[in-house]
Design an enzyme around this catalytic site. Structure first.
Site, PDB file in Angstrom:
ATOM      1  CG  ASP A 146     -30.331   9.482 -26.069  1.00 24.57           C
ATOM      2  OD1 ASP A 146     -30.133   8.348 -25.602  1.00 24.57           O
ATOM      3  OD2 ASP A 146     -29.607  10.459 -25.817  1.00 24.57           O
ATOM      4  CG  ASP A 203     -30.007   6.625 -21.325  1.00 24.37           C
ATOM      5  OD1 ASP A 203     -28.824   6.322 -21.119  1.00 24.37           O
ATOM      6  OD2 ASP A 203     -30.352   7.384 -22.250  1.00 24.37           O
TER       7      ASP A 203
END
Length: 202
Positions: free
Chosen positions: A144, A178
């Site tokens: 991430d 995401d």
């Protein structure tokens, strides 16, 4: 909308997602941060579990999560192909394609990153290191990097429970995959009637 066009959407999302993750993994140490704007930063973190860093406890928790993701991606893939065959609406097929691409992008991390990268603790990781990766097949961590702290500061004392505490909005760190899933879900919610039109009764 054709399956070919849906495949193009999936390919583009996967390409951007994996290029961004590989770049971060091979140029940043874990925890490194680059300030783009006051409210937008590149922050390298790794997610071992589900959304928001939630983990499944136990020795086989991570394996169970990865296998569940694999089963889910087959289900989403079937939904996509079936919707194309049934001439589903453009908004429906686009949304499913985005959800599929996002889910598949994170599955690639979970399945392969443990064996294709070494760890990023106090060093920049190497792609396909000689000594092997930081984990095993199906035990990779999701990369991430997108961080949007739109507000950072202490809340007013008069707010119940949280008054006087330091607060960050929006705190989660996420990735392109995401974002793709979130956009797909939001499109389905906002354009529900167009995505799932009711057949007119004769």
């Amino acid at each position: 909308m054709s399956l070919k066009k849906a495949g193009l959407i999936i390919f583009i999302v996967l390409l951007i997602d994996q290029v961004s993750k590989i770049y971060i993994k091979t140029h940043f140490e874990l925890g490194d941060e680059y300030k783009v704007l006051d409210w937008f930063r590149i922050l390298f973190v790794e997610n071992e579990g589900m959304a928001w860093g939630t983990k499944i406890p136990g020795q086989y928790g991570k394996l169970a999560l990865t296998l569940f993701r694999l089963v889910a991606i087959f289900g989403i893939g079937y939904w996509l192909v079936d919707s194309v065959k049934k001439n589903g609406s453009r908004i429906l097929i686009t949304s499913i394609s985005l959800i599929f691409a996002g889910a598949f992008g994170n599955i690639i991390d979970s399945v392969f990153y443990g064996i294709t990268f070494n760890d990023s603790y106090n060093k920049v990781a190497t792609f396909l290191p000689e000594g092997g990766g930081y984990g095993t097949l199906f035990h990779g961590k999701v990369v991430d990097m997108l961080y949007f702290p739109l507000y950072e500061g202490y809340l007013p004392e008069w707010i119940p429970f949280w008054g006087g505490k330091f607060f960050t909005f929006f705190e989660p760190v996420f990735n392109i995959a995401d974002s793709s899933i979130s956009i797909g879900v939001v499109l389905l919610l906002l354009f529900n009637k167009r995505a799932f039109p009711k057949e007119e009764k004769e």
